[in-house]
Motif scaffolding. Structure first.
Motif, PDB file in Angstrom:
ATOM      1  N   SER A 285       0.831  -1.200   0.000  1.00 56.99           N
ATOM      2  CA  SER A 285       0.000   0.000   0.000  1.00 56.99           C
ATOM      3  C   SER A 285       0.866   1.251   0.000  1.00 56.99           C
ATOM      4  CB  SER A 285      -0.925   0.005   1.230  1.00 56.99           C
ATOM      5  OG  SER A 285      -0.168   0.045   2.416  1.00 56.99           O
ATOM      6  N   GLY A 286       0.223   2.396  -0.253  1.00 57.54           N
ATOM      7  CA  GLY A 286       0.928   3.675  -0.267  1.00 57.54           C
ATOM      8  C   GLY A 286       1.483   4.017  -1.634  1.00 57.54           C
ATOM      9  N   ASP A 287       2.288   5.071  -1.669  1.00 52.43           N
ATOM     10  CA  ASP A 287       2.836   5.547  -2.942  1.00 52.43           C
ATOM     11  C   ASP A 287       3.663   4.489  -3.656  1.00 52.43           C
ATOM     12  OD1 ASP A 287       1.642   7.985  -2.573  1.00 52.43           O
ATOM     13  OD2 ASP A 287       3.440   8.969  -1.772  1.00 52.43           O
ATOM     14  N   TYR A 288       4.297   3.606  -2.896  1.00 50.97           N
ATOM     15  CA  TYR A 288       5.108   2.553  -3.507  1.00 50.97           C
ATOM     16  C   TYR A 288       4.280   1.704  -4.465  1.00 50.97           C
ATOM     17  CZ  TYR A 288       8.321  -1.412  -3.881  1.00 50.97           C
ATOM     18  OH  TYR A 288       9.150  -2.393  -4.362  1.00 50.97           O
ATOM     19  N   THR A 295       8.980  -0.857 -11.011  1.00 49.36           N
ATOM     20  CA  THR A 295      10.379  -0.526 -11.313  1.00 49.36           C
ATOM     21  C   THR A 295      11.316  -1.477 -10.579  1.00 49.36           C
ATOM     22  OG1 THR A 295       9.836   1.808 -11.618  1.00 49.36           O
ATOM     23  CG2 THR A 295      12.132   1.279 -11.171  1.00 49.36           C
ATOM     24  N   ASP A 296      10.976  -1.764  -9.316  1.00 49.75           N
ATOM     25  CA  ASP A 296      11.811  -2.662  -8.529  1.00 49.75           C
ATOM     26  C   ASP A 296      11.781  -4.092  -9.054  1.00 49.75           C
ATOM     27  OD1 ASP A 296      12.712  -0.708  -6.875  1.00 49.75           O
ATOM     28  OD2 ASP A 296      11.543  -1.304  -5.113  1.00 49.75           O
ATOM     29  N   LEU A 297      10.783  -4.414  -9.855  1.00 45.29           N
ATOM     30  CA  LEU A 297      10.654  -5.781 -10.367  1.00 45.29           C
ATOM     31  C   LEU A 297      11.166  -5.946 -11.796  1.00 45.29           C
ATOM     32  CD1 LEU A 297       7.124  -6.687  -8.967  1.00 45.29           C
ATOM     33  CD2 LEU A 297       9.327  -7.555  -8.171  1.00 45.29           C
ATOM     34  N   ASP A 299      14.159  -6.061 -13.076  1.00 40.70           N
ATOM     35  CA  ASP A 299      15.210  -7.075 -13.228  1.00 40.70           C
ATOM     36  C   ASP A 299      14.643  -8.484 -13.117  1.00 40.70           C
ATOM     37  OD1 ASP A 299      17.164  -5.237 -13.650  1.00 40.70           O
ATOM     38  OD2 ASP A 299      17.912  -5.225 -11.587  1.00 40.70           O
ATOM     39  N   ALA A 300      13.677  -8.647 -12.225  1.00 45.25           N
ATOM     40  CA  ALA A 300      13.076  -9.972 -12.068  1.00 45.25           C
ATOM     41  C   ALA A 300      12.332 -10.382 -13.329  1.00 45.25           C
ATOM     42  CB  ALA A 300      12.106  -9.963 -10.876  1.00 45.25           C
ATOM     43  N   PHE A 301      11.640  -9.421 -13.972  1.00 44.79           N
ATOM     44  CA  PHE A 301      10.952  -9.733 -15.225  1.00 44.79           C
ATOM     45  C   PHE A 301      11.954 -10.159 -16.299  1.00 44.79           C
ATOM     46  CE2 PHE A 301       7.525  -6.508 -13.834  1.00 44.79           C
ATOM     47  CZ  PHE A 301       6.787  -7.510 -13.216  1.00 44.79           C
ATOM     48  N   ARG A 302      13.090  -9.501 -16.310  1.00 45.69           N
ATOM     49  CA  ARG A 302      14.125  -9.853 -17.299  1.00 45.69           C
ATOM     50  C   ARG A 302      14.667 -11.255 -17.063  1.00 45.69           C
ATOM     51  NH1 ARG A 302      17.014  -4.107 -16.508  1.00 45.69           N
ATOM     52  NH2 ARG A 302      15.928  -2.886 -18.093  1.00 45.69           N
ATOM     53  N   GLN A 303      14.615 -11.707 -15.800  1.00 47.95           N
ATOM     54  CA  GLN A 303      15.175 -13.018 -15.464  1.00 47.95           C
ATOM     55  C   GLN A 303      14.127 -14.123 -15.452  1.00 47.95           C
ATOM     56  OE1 GLN A 303      18.175 -12.903 -12.150  1.00 47.95           O
ATOM     57  NE2 GLN A 303      17.620 -10.727 -12.077  1.00 47.95           N
ATOM     58  N   GLY A 304      12.915 -13.821 -15.923  1.00 48.71           N
ATOM     59  CA  GLY A 304      11.945 -14.897 -16.085  1.00 48.71           C
ATOM     60  C   GLY A 304      10.706 -14.796 -15.221  1.00 48.71           C
ATOM     61  N   ALA A 305      10.597 -13.726 -14.397  1.00 50.80           N
ATOM     62  CA  ALA A 305       9.370 -13.533 -13.629  1.00 50.80           C
ATOM     63  C   ALA A 305       8.247 -13.097 -14.573  1.00 50.80           C
ATOM     64  CB  ALA A 305       9.572 -12.473 -12.554  1.00 50.80           C
ATOM     65  N   ASN A 306       7.032 -13.492 -14.266  1.00 53.63           N
ATOM     66  CA  ASN A 306       5.870 -13.081 -15.048  1.00 53.63           C
ATOM     67  C   ASN A 306       4.803 -12.490 -14.122  1.00 53.63           C
ATOM     68  OD1 ASN A 306       6.807 -13.959 -17.563  1.00 53.63           O
ATOM     69  ND2 ASN A 306       6.103 -16.052 -17.178  1.00 53.63           N
ATOM     70  N   LEU A 307       4.172 -11.421 -14.589  1.00 50.43           N
ATOM     71  CA  LEU A 307       3.012 -10.869 -13.889  1.00 50.43           C
ATOM     72  C   LEU A 307       1.779 -11.533 -14.497  1.00 50.43           C
ATOM     73  CD1 LEU A 307       1.643  -8.760 -12.011  1.00 50.43           C
ATOM     74  CD2 LEU A 307       1.694  -7.174 -13.942  1.00 50.43           C
ATOM     75  N   SER A 333      17.803 -18.144  -6.099  1.00 48.91           N
ATOM     76  CA  SER A 333      18.375 -16.814  -5.853  1.00 48.91           C
ATOM     77  C   SER A 333      17.434 -15.703  -6.335  1.00 48.91           C
ATOM     78  CB  SER A 333      19.738 -16.680  -6.534  1.00 48.91           C
ATOM     79  OG  SER A 333      19.609 -16.777  -7.950  1.00 48.91           O
ATOM     80  N   LEU A 334      16.772 -15.921  -7.470  1.00 45.61           N
ATOM     81  CA  LEU A 334      15.830 -14.929  -7.971  1.00 45.61           C
ATOM     82  C   LEU A 334      14.624 -14.821  -7.034  1.00 45.61           C
ATOM     83  CD1 LEU A 334      14.836 -12.945 -10.108  1.00 45.61           C
ATOM     84  CD2 LEU A 334      13.859 -14.902 -11.357  1.00 45.61           C
ATOM     85  N   VAL A 335      14.138 -15.960  -6.560  1.00 42.59           N
ATOM     86  CA  VAL A 335      13.005 -15.958  -5.628  1.00 42.59           C
ATOM     87  C   VAL A 335      13.360 -15.154  -4.380  1.00 42.59           C
ATOM     88  CG1 VAL A 335      11.562 -17.382  -4.133  1.00 42.59           C
ATOM     89  CG2 VAL A 335      12.065 -18.137  -6.477  1.00 42.59           C
ATOM     90  N   GLU A 336      14.543 -15.401  -3.812  1.00 42.26           N
ATOM     91  CA  GLU A 336      14.943 -14.687  -2.602  1.00 42.26           C
ATOM     92  C   GLU A 336      15.163 -13.207  -2.874  1.00 42.26           C
ATOM     93  OE1 GLU A 336      14.888 -15.788   0.515  1.00 42.26           O
ATOM     94  OE2 GLU A 336      13.964 -17.509  -0.468  1.00 42.26           O
ATOM     95  N   GLN A 337      15.704 -12.883  -4.045  1.00 41.84           N
ATOM     96  CA  GLN A 337      15.928 -11.481  -4.418  1.00 41.84           C
ATOM     97  C   GLN A 337      14.605 -10.722  -4.474  1.00 41.84           C
ATOM     98  OE1 GLN A 337      17.835 -10.955  -8.282  1.00 41.84           O
ATOM     99  NE2 GLN A 337      16.626  -9.094  -8.606  1.00 41.84           N
ATOM    100  N   VAL A 338      13.616 -11.326  -5.108  1.00 36.97           N
ATOM    101  CA  VAL A 338      12.308 -10.676  -5.232  1.00 36.97           C
ATOM    102  C   VAL A 338      11.655 -10.532  -3.858  1.00 36.97           C
ATOM    103  CG1 VAL A 338       9.963 -10.969  -6.120  1.00 36.97           C
ATOM    104  CG2 VAL A 338      11.932 -11.400  -7.609  1.00 36.97           C
ATOM    105  N   LYS A 339      11.680 -11.587  -3.068  1.00 40.52           N
ATOM    106  CA  LYS A 339      11.078 -11.532  -1.736  1.00 40.52           C
ATOM    107  C   LYS A 339      11.758 -10.477  -0.865  1.00 40.52           C
ATOM    108  CE  LYS A 339      10.285 -15.482   0.302  1.00 40.52           C
ATOM    109  NZ  LYS A 339      10.536 -16.893   0.740  1.00 40.52           N
ATOM    110  N   PHE A 340      13.090 -10.389  -0.929  1.00 35.88           N
ATOM    111  CA  PHE A 340      13.829  -9.422  -0.122  1.00 35.88           C
ATOM    112  C   PHE A 340      13.481  -7.993  -0.527  1.00 35.88           C
ATOM    113  CE2 PHE A 340      17.490  -6.620   0.460  1.00 35.88           C
ATOM    114  CZ  PHE A 340      17.726  -6.764   1.830  1.00 35.88           C
ATOM    115  N   ARG A 341      13.468  -7.742  -1.832  1.00 33.10           N
ATOM    116  CA  ARG A 341      13.194  -6.381  -2.297  1.00 33.10           C
ATOM    117  C   ARG A 341      11.784  -5.929  -1.924  1.00 33.10           C
ATOM    118  NH1 ARG A 341      15.661  -3.897  -7.657  1.00 33.10           N
ATOM    119  NH2 ARG A 341      17.391  -4.154  -6.227  1.00 33.10           N
ATOM    120  N   LEU A 342      10.812  -6.809  -2.057  1.00 30.47           N
ATOM    121  CA  LEU A 342       9.438  -6.453  -1.717  1.00 30.47           C
ATOM    122  C   LEU A 342       9.263  -6.286  -0.209  1.00 30.47           C
ATOM    123  CD1 LEU A 342       7.557  -8.811  -4.184  1.00 30.47           C
ATOM    124  CD2 LEU A 342       7.764  -6.322  -4.347  1.00 30.47           C
ATOM    125  N   ALA A 343       9.878  -7.165   0.565  1.00 24.90           N
ATOM    126  CA  ALA A 343       9.784  -7.051   2.018  1.00 24.90           C
ATOM    127  C   ALA A 343      10.407  -5.754   2.507  1.00 24.90           C
ATOM    128  CB  ALA A 343      10.453  -8.247   2.684  1.00 24.90           C
TER     129      ALA A 343
END
Length: 355
Positions: A285-288, A295-297, A299-307, A333-343
């Motif tokens: 929630s919020g401005d983020y 924007t924060d995701l 790199d993850a999209f480039r590495q195979g993440a899908n919305l 490593s990608l899973v942990e990267q995404v979880k860390f950035r969002l957390a």
């Protein structure tokens, strides 16, 4: 009349400066059935709080304790500093004028005009006819029904009847308004208009409102705070936006299911059959939610993440995002990267384990 003038000082309890209601460890049971099991809650002046739960959760007993129709077996209930759980029926009568009630089925007297229905509490109070009719007209103007003063309830729509009920509840200038499933019998458009009216009245009069409801959409529309009741206990409470963004209690999550984005069945079936993908549910929630999330995701999209599903909505004036991502299950490593950035952005991240 001073709201405390009829009460022995020993029957008052100190509240915080802006508290209108305080419940402390309230218990009520009917034979073997526990209706309220240690309810503690405070409500501040000018606050709108939604108390939500399924049928049988204890909502009806709670509201009857708040207006003095039920006595708790133990615990304390204070309204504007007065312990109402200690009062006799005669002592309760003047205090009840400080508490307005609106109901699901309106409870209007069919043989009386709209104006007479609104003025009725003032007639019972003993006000002179001219004074009570003037107040009734003032309240009808507030709810937008000045032109219906001489009409009878049978001539009104459901929404108009509820507006009359609101005007009647406000006639005696209450400090607290209790709404008992007041929009449950109304269509969605009329519900929105009634909730908008209640929010407007809250702003104009600084009125404290407690909404008893089983509908999350009612809470999300106007409440400042929500308390979730289940099996007679408050299991979760907090600002509406926080509860919607990060519901913790299982019952809260179930109550929210119909009002939050979720994966459609065809996507659920497809993702369940794909063992190579891990599914994440993300709430933020919020401005983020509007500016930085995607924007924060990148790199993850480039590495195979899908919305696969989701978007941004607003709870009152606060943006909230709920999205569903899939990630390559083998790329830890990608899973942990995404979880860390969002957390790090205070997002709630849930691994749905292939749904």
């Amino acid at each position: 009349m001073n709201s405390h003038s009829f009460v022995d000082p020993r029957q008052t309890t100190p509240l915080l400066a802006d508290e209108v209601v305080r419940l402390t460890d309230v218990h009520r049971r009917f034979r073997e059935t526990v209706a309220l099991d240690g309810i503690s809650l405070s409500v501040r002046k000018g606050e709108i709080i939604g108390i939500i739960g399924r049928s049988g959760a204890g909502k009806s007993t709670l509201i009857r304790c708040l207006n003095g129709l039920e006595r708790p077996d133990s615990g304390e209930i204070a309204i504007e500093g007065t312990r109402i759980d200690r009062l006799t029926e005669s002592q309760l009568q003047p205090l009840r004028r400080r508490i307005g009630m609106i109901f699901q089925h309106f409870n209007l007297l069919s043989a009386k005009t709209v104006e007479a229905n609104v003025a009725l509490p003032l007639k019972i109070e003993g006000l002179a006819k001219a004074e009570r009719l003037a107040r009734a007209r003032e309240m009808l103007d507030l709810v937008g029904l000045s032109d219906k003063a001489a009409a009878y309830p049978a001539q009104l729509s459901g929404g108009q009847k509820q507006r009359v009920g609101i005007a009647r509840a406000l006639a005696a200038r209450p400090a607290l308004l209790l709404s008992d499933e007041a929009t449950s019998a109304l269509d969605p458009e009329t519900t929105r208009s009634i909730l908008s009216l209640l929010k407007e009245i809250n702003h104009k009069l600084g009125l404290t409102i407690i909404l008893i409801t089983h509908e999350m959409d009612v809470v999300r529309s106007i409440a400042d705070r929500v308390a979730v009741i289940d099996a007679g206990r408050i299991v979760e409470t907090g600002p509406v936006q926080s509860i919607f963004a990060n519901p913790e209690a299982p019952i809260t999550r179930r109550l929210l299911e119909g009002s939050r984005p979720r994966l459609p069945e065809h996507l659920v079936d497809r993702l369940r059959s794909d063992a190579s993908r891990l599914v994440l549910g993300v709430d933020v929630s919020g401005d983020y939610a509007q500016r930085q999330l995607f924007t924060d995701l990148v790199d993850a999209f480039r590495q195979g993440a899908n919305l696969v599903q989701g978007g941004v909505e607003h709870i009152q004036d606060r943006p909230m995002a709920r999205i569903f991502l899939t990630l390559p299950a083998q790329d830890a490593s990608l899973v942990e990267q995404v979880k860390f950035r969002l957390a790090a952005a205070n997002a709630r991240v849930e691994v749905l384990n292939h749904v």
